[in-house]
Design a protein around this motif. Structure first.
Motif, short mmCIF file in Angstrom:
data_model
loop_
_atom_site.label_atom_id
_atom_site.label_comp_id
_atom_site.label_asym_id
_atom_site.label_seq_id
_atom_site.Cartn_x
_atom_site.Cartn_y
_atom_site.Cartn_z
N ASN A 797 6.43 -22.58 8.84
CA ASN A 797 6.61 -23.96 9.30
C ASN A 797 5.94 -24.97 8.38
OD1 ASN A 797 4.02 -23.19 9.86
ND2 ASN A 797 3.87 -24.30 11.81
N ASN A 798 5.89 -24.64 7.11
CA ASN A 798 5.26 -25.54 6.16
C ASN A 798 6.13 -26.78 5.94
OD1 ASN A 798 6.64 -23.08 4.97
ND2 ASN A 798 6.89 -24.54 3.30
N SER A 799 5.47 -27.86 5.65
CA SER A 799 6.19 -29.12 5.44
C SER A 799 6.48 -29.38 3.98
CB SER A 799 5.36 -30.29 6.02
OG SER A 799 4.09 -30.34 5.39
N TYR A 800 6.07 -28.46 3.11
CA TYR A 800 6.33 -28.61 1.69
C TYR A 800 6.55 -27.24 1.08
CZ TYR A 800 1.23 -28.02 1.90
OH TYR A 800 -0.03 -27.58 2.20
N LYS A 801 6.83 -27.22 -0.21
CA LYS A 801 7.21 -26.00 -0.91
C LYS A 801 6.12 -24.95 -0.86
CE LYS A 801 8.61 -24.43 -5.54
NZ LYS A 801 8.89 -24.88 -6.92
N THR A 802 6.51 -23.73 -0.50
CA THR A 802 5.62 -22.57 -0.57
C THR A 802 6.44 -21.38 -1.08
OG1 THR A 802 6.10 -21.97 1.73
CG2 THR A 802 4.13 -23.32 1.33
N PRO A 803 5.79 -20.33 -1.53
CA PRO A 803 6.55 -19.15 -1.99
C PRO A 803 7.39 -18.54 -0.88
CG PRO A 803 4.25 -19.04 -2.69
CD PRO A 803 4.34 -20.16 -1.72
N ILE A 804 8.44 -17.83 -1.27
CA ILE A 804 9.24 -17.08 -0.30
C ILE A 804 8.34 -16.12 0.46
CG2 ILE A 804 11.12 -15.40 -0.05
CD1 ILE A 804 12.29 -16.62 -2.67
N ARG A 805 7.54 -15.41 -0.27
CA ARG A 805 6.46 -14.59 0.26
C ARG A 805 5.48 -14.36 -0.87
NH1 ARG A 805 10.68 -10.87 -0.06
NH2 ARG A 805 11.13 -11.20 2.13
N THR A 806 4.29 -13.98 -0.54
CA THR A 806 3.30 -13.79 -1.60
C THR A 806 2.34 -12.67 -1.23
OG1 THR A 806 1.70 -14.94 -3.00
CG2 THR A 806 1.72 -15.55 -0.69
N LEU A 807 2.00 -11.88 -2.21
CA LEU A 807 1.06 -10.77 -2.03
C LEU A 807 -0.32 -11.31 -1.72
CD1 LEU A 807 0.72 -7.59 -2.44
CD2 LEU A 807 -0.12 -8.20 -4.73
N LYS A 808 -0.95 -10.79 -0.65
CA LYS A 808 -2.28 -11.24 -0.26
C LYS A 808 -3.24 -10.09 -0.02
CE LYS A 808 -1.58 -15.70 -0.35
NZ LYS A 808 -2.28 -16.56 -1.33
N GLY A 809 -2.80 -8.87 -0.29
CA GLY A 809 -3.68 -7.72 -0.16
C GLY A 809 -2.95 -6.46 -0.56
N TYR A 810 -3.69 -5.46 -1.04
CA TYR A 810 -3.09 -4.16 -1.36
C TYR A 810 -4.20 -3.12 -1.42
CZ TYR A 810 -4.69 -5.08 -6.16
OH TYR A 810 -5.46 -5.37 -7.26
N GLN A 811 -3.82 -1.89 -1.14
CA GLN A 811 -4.76 -0.77 -1.23
C GLN A 811 -3.99 0.47 -1.66
OE1 GLN A 811 -7.40 -0.07 2.15
NE2 GLN A 811 -7.10 -2.18 2.85
N ARG A 812 -4.56 1.20 -2.61
CA ARG A 812 -3.99 2.48 -3.02
C ARG A 812 -4.85 3.58 -2.44
NH1 ARG A 812 -1.07 4.23 -8.55
NH2 ARG A 812 -1.03 6.48 -8.23
N ASN A 813 -4.23 4.49 -1.68
CA ASN A 813 -4.96 5.56 -1.01
C ASN A 813 -4.24 6.89 -1.17
OD1 ASN A 813 -7.36 4.50 0.85
ND2 ASN A 813 -5.74 2.95 0.87
N TYR A 814 -5.02 7.95 -1.14
CA TYR A 814 -4.49 9.31 -1.22
C TYR A 814 -4.31 9.87 0.19
CZ TYR A 814 -4.36 14.35 -2.20
OH TYR A 814 -4.01 15.69 -2.26
N PHE A 815 -3.16 10.50 0.44
CA PHE A 815 -2.87 11.09 1.75
C PHE A 815 -2.48 12.55 1.59
CE2 PHE A 815 -2.24 6.62 2.34
CZ PHE A 815 -2.52 6.34 3.67
N LYS A 816 -3.10 13.40 2.36
CA LYS A 816 -2.64 14.78 2.44
C LYS A 816 -1.33 14.80 3.24
CE LYS A 816 -7.39 16.56 2.58
NZ LYS A 816 -8.38 17.29 3.42
N ALA A 817 -0.57 15.86 3.10
CA ALA A 817 0.66 16.00 3.88
C ALA A 817 0.33 15.92 5.36
CB ALA A 817 1.35 17.31 3.55
N GLY A 818 1.02 15.06 6.09
CA GLY A 818 0.80 14.92 7.53
C GLY A 818 -0.37 14.04 7.91
N GLU A 819 -1.14 13.57 6.97
CA GLU A 819 -2.35 12.81 7.28
C GLU A 819 -2.02 11.36 7.65
OE1 GLU A 819 -6.74 11.83 5.31
OE2 GLU A 819 -5.09 12.49 4.02
N THR A 820 -2.78 10.84 8.62
CA THR A 820 -2.68 9.44 9.02
C THR A 820 -4.00 8.74 8.75
OG1 THR A 820 -1.06 9.89 10.77
CG2 THR A 820 -2.31 7.84 10.95
N LYS A 821 -3.91 7.55 8.19
CA LYS A 821 -5.10 6.72 7.97
C LYS A 821 -4.83 5.32 8.49
CE LYS A 821 -6.82 9.00 3.75
NZ LYS A 821 -7.16 8.80 2.30
N GLN A 822 -5.89 4.70 8.98
CA GLN A 822 -5.79 3.29 9.36
C GLN A 822 -6.40 2.44 8.25
OE1 GLN A 822 -8.32 0.99 12.33
NE2 GLN A 822 -6.43 1.21 13.53
#
Length: 875
Positions: A797-822
């Motif tokens: 709902n911006n009233s002026y130009k903004t990016p279509i979307r923009t990266l604001k965070g990222y994380q690279r993590n290792y997962f074992k098969a079947g593993e879940t991480k938060q």
């Protein structure tokens, strides 16, 4: 007061007097006393200098001031992806754009730390030998954090991609790794470049005037610089060649004075890009004279000029003419010496913890292992599909693959791995090397074509055919200039011409690789009639004369010359080589040239189980201000983004065999390979992988490593997707503003396993102006692997130009098969703000789309659980 107390006080006074006398005796000047504050020491040292001496210190090659025991120092050094241009063997990591594809700040910080360690080893060893030349110092003019806004820019390979957030986070990690965290001393000095609004074209950078809106300036071009300068406290900045809003960047009111010094309070040193100050008066023509240019650059805060012919020599006359005062020059000189003091250059070795690092650390096991790790991490699997319906994907190769045909111009090219701004490792792994290292595999190698044509040189060296004055080999004369002038300093003989030297390395007695030239002379006696092809390659300039007539005269690329010979006849050869700067490389060979059709090449490899084509381009075609002018390339940049036609033609013929064709692309930027994307089952983007690049590619192909690299740039379909190269507006550029359909999107990259995103939770933090985001990620496949979780934000709902979307965070993590991480993300003021039309950061409240996934969100990925998105009202 008791007599006992009086004696005690007298004793303390005597001890203090003795120590003061000892210190004074030990240190002739206060600046030599390491117990004093750095500011006091700098003030003392600079206060002892004459005006002429101060000016002498404001160039990259600063001379010694013997009367004060101040050693000479050359500010210019490079470590873009490992220590560069050194006479020592060093570890070579993947090119910067490839390291960006890892999306791993920890890996990049480690790489920078290892580079600083190797750099310290070289500096320490050089210091012990009394060497103070170029590429031996501790001030590294890295990282390049310009935004890779257009894939045609040849130097984009040196950057961390097109996104300001990704560039800033990676750049900060590099600075912290290189400079270290010692409370007093810098391990090495980093330099954020090129400040600012600089990303091509290369061919007109000395005259180009970049024009951008305040919105684009603050939304795209400056955020990464702010991250490094304000947050990471980088110690150096390099200003850019081009002009900005009518002023050369090194003399820009807005960039240098208002933003850098006033708003951001930068207190470190600024160097010009090399030769940049001379552009003020020679090419930009914004200044009438050397004196005016030099004075204005210093007044704008450019403290050091990098140049072989410094404009800053005119500063003395500029002072006499009233264009600048000595006090203003003193300010710059103090900034320069502050860096040298912070590096420990005026303290005893025993006080500086890094002075004990010796050359045993060069190419250490840990460093080489990390080069392989980063090369593996950088591999981006763009496409991986089955050759036929209901069959398994082509990659990784299964047990049924016993015979592999390896084809293409980059398949057995080691030098392509080194990109630009490189050092020499002891060993480089080509793709052919990597595949041959796999057990039980038969490899058929066929180069097939060059990068841009199908005239393939096939060496057939016959050393006995070359002699000088009746003795085998070549006479070589070395000159202490790069013009072959005067009497040679050294004359000797070599059996073959194939040399690589780092800048400053000794190449012969009394000759170092810096502004030198060589002349090789020999008689070639033909042992049979016919044609022989001479191949000549050199890093700078090479010339071939046959019987007194010049046949090859070229920069960088080298060339070929076909000579018709008669058996027994003698042909007099002279080969001239000169080095301008950087590494020195020359190679001469002989053989034949084969011109085979794509169909012929395909017929030679059709019996293989799978065909791997390794193509793309190379740093011999794309890079910094290069004298390259062939179809599709101009001055180091590209004029289109398509793969050279000959390579596509070869792959079409290979596909016609019916065998699976795996396309491994090497390039420093995005390629528009539309046919390959539509017709081949596998595309692997391999960049320029450093010394372990070939091994890393093979490990991915055979499934010994599960790829997880992500694109740090958008791959467009063709040049029609792009605005004019010289248009610096961000409209319809990069994923943040591109409205079309990309070939492969920023953030894209496949794995051999699958991941599911669920349980996205978004809440406002108890802290003001902060949002907390959490998400569960599960490896739903059967093998372990890394996943790069990317968080994108879009204001609704911006009233002026903004990016279509923009990266604001990222994380690279290792997962074992079947593993879940938060995973958890925190969005603070900077992440939740956008730049308004005036260029000011403004906190945006209201409706936000927040998405987390393995790529940019879209309907397909969300439906597959590979991305998850929610709307959040931020008030």
């Amino acid at each position: 007061m008791s007599f006992k107390n009086i004696l005690a006080i007298a004793f303390v006074i005597s001890i203090f007097t003795f120590l003061s006398f000892s210190i004074q005796k030990k240190h002739q000047y206060p600046f030599q006393n390491s117990t004093l504050p750095t500011e006091v020491r700098v003030d003392n040292l600079v206060g002892l200098l004459t005006l002429e001496e101060k000016i002498s210190q404001m160039v990259n090659n600063s001379p010694a001031i013997k009367r004060l025991n101040i050693p000479a120092y050359n500010w210019w050094n490079e470590t873009l992806h490992g220590v560069a241009r050194s006479s020592y063997n060093v570890t070579s990591y993947p090119q910067a754009i490839a390291m960006a594809a890892t999306w791993d700040t920890t890996s990049l910080k480690t790489m920078a730390n290892y580079s600083a360690i190797e750099g310290r080893a070289i500096y320490n060893d050089s210091k012990r030998q009394g060497k103070t030349g170029i590429y031996l110092g501790l001030t590294y003019w890295t990282p390049n954090i310009n935004i890779f806004r257009d894939p045609r820019w040849g130097r984009g390979q040196e950057t961390y991609g097109e996104d300001p957030y990704l560039t800033g986070t990676l750049g900060k990690a590099f600075v912290r790794g290189l400079e270290g965290d010692h409370p007093k001393y810098l391990k090495a000095s980093a330099c954020a470049k090129h400040f600012a609004v600089h990303s091509g074209p290369e061919w007109n950078r000395s005259t180009f005037n970049a024009k951008v809106s305040d919105f684009d300036l603050w939304d795209t071009y400056l955020p990464a610089f702010r991250d490094l300068i304000v947050d990471a406290k980088v110690s150096g900045v390099m200003c850019a060649y081009n002009a900005f809003d009518g002023q050369p960047c090194c003399g820009s009111d807005k960039l240098m004075q208002k933003i850098l010094r006033d708003d951001w309070k930068f207190t470190g040193y600024v160097t010009s890009d090399c030769g940049g100050i001379s552009h003020f008066w020679r090419t930009h023509k914004t200044h009438p004279s050397k004196e005016a240019a030099a004075a204005d650059a210093v007044l704008h805060g450019t403290d050091c000029e990098c140049s072989g012919d410094p404009t800053y020599r005119a500063l003395l006359k500029a002072v006499n003419d009233g264009l600048i005062t000595e006090k203003e020059i003193t300010t710059s000189v103090k900034r320069l010496f502050t860096i040298r003091f912070r590096l420990g250059m005026f303290d005893e070795d025993k006080e500086v913890p890094f002075s004990k690092i010796d050359t045993s650390v060069l190419e250490s096991a840990a460093h080489k292992a990390h080069a392989l790790k980063m090369a593996r991490q950088s591999m981006v699997l763009l496409k991986n599909e089955p050759l036929k319906q209901k069959s398994a994907n082509v990659l990784p190769f299964g047990k049924g693959v016993k015979k592999i045909a390896l084809v293409g111009p980059n398949a057995d090219d080691k030098t392509v791995m080194l990109a630009n701004y490189y050092g020499f490792p002891s060993y480089i792994s080509s793709v052919l090397d990597g595949i041959r290292s796999k057990q039980g595999i038969e490899v058929v190698y066929e180069k097939g074509c060059n990068l841009i044509d199908n005239k393939v040189f096939k060496p057939n060296w016959k050393g006995n055919n070359f002699s000088f004055e009746g003795k085998p080999g070549f006479q070589v004369a070395y000159f202490k200039n790069n013009k072959w002038e005067g009497k040679p300093a050294v004359v000797s003989r070599v059996p073959k011409i194939n040399f690589q030297w780092g800048d400053g390395e000794q190449v012969a007695e009394g000759i170092i690789a810096n502004q030198f030239s060589m002349r090789f002379t020999a008689d070639y006696k033909a042992d049979e009639s016919g044609e022989v092809v001479f191949e000549l390659k050199g890093d700078d300039n090479v010339k071939l004369f046959v019987n007194g007539e010049k046949q090859i005269d070229t920069d960088l690329k080298g060339g070929y010359y076909t000579l018709k010979v008669q058996k027994g006849k003698i042909y007099k050869l002279v080969i001239d080589y000169l080095q301008y700067s950087d590494n020195a490389e020359i190679e001469f060979n002989m053989g034949t040239i084969e011109t085979a059709s794509p169909a012929t090449i395909a017929s030679r490899v059709k019996d293989a189980d799978v065909i791997v084509f390794v193509g793309g381009i190379a740093a011999s075609l794309e890079g910094e201000a290069m004298p390259v002018s062939v179809e599709g390339f101009k001055g180091g940049d590209r004029t289109n983004i398509e793969l050279p036609k000959i390579q596509t033609d070869v792959m079409k013929a290979l596909k016609a065999t019916g065998k699976p064709v795996v396309f491994v692309n090497m390039s420093g930027g995005a390629m528009g390979f539309e046919w390959e994307a539509a017709n081949l089952p596998v595309i692997l983007q391999a960049w320029y992988g450093g010394q372990a690049g070939g091994q890393a590619i093979a490990d991915v192909l055979f499934g010994d490593y599960n790829p997880a690299g992500r694109l740090p740039i958008t791959f467009y379909k063709n040049i029609s997707d792009l605005p004019d190269f010289e248009d610096y507006s961000m409209d319809n550029r990069t994923y943040r503003y591109f409205k079309g359909e990309p070939l492969f999107a920023f953030g894209h990259g496949l794995s051999y396993t699958t991941f599911k995103y669920s349980n996205l939770k978004i809440s406002k933090s108890p802290k003001s102006n902060e949002i907390l985001v959490s998400v569960d990620i599960t490896n739903t496949g059967k093998i372990a692997g890394d996943e790069v979780a990317q968080l994108y934000l879009a204001h609704k709902n911006n009233s002026y130009k903004t990016p279509i979307r923009t990266l604001k965070g990222y994380q690279r993590n290792y997962f074992k098969a079947g593993e879940t991480k938060q995973l958890q993300f925190k969005l603070g003021y900077n992440e939740l703000s956008e730049v308004n039309s005036l260029g000011k950061l403004e906190l945006m409240k209201g409706s936000l789309d927040i998405a987390v996934g393995g790529a940019q969100p879209n309907a397909v990925l969300i439906s597959q659980g590979k991305s998850i998105q929610k709307q959040f009202i931020f008030n």
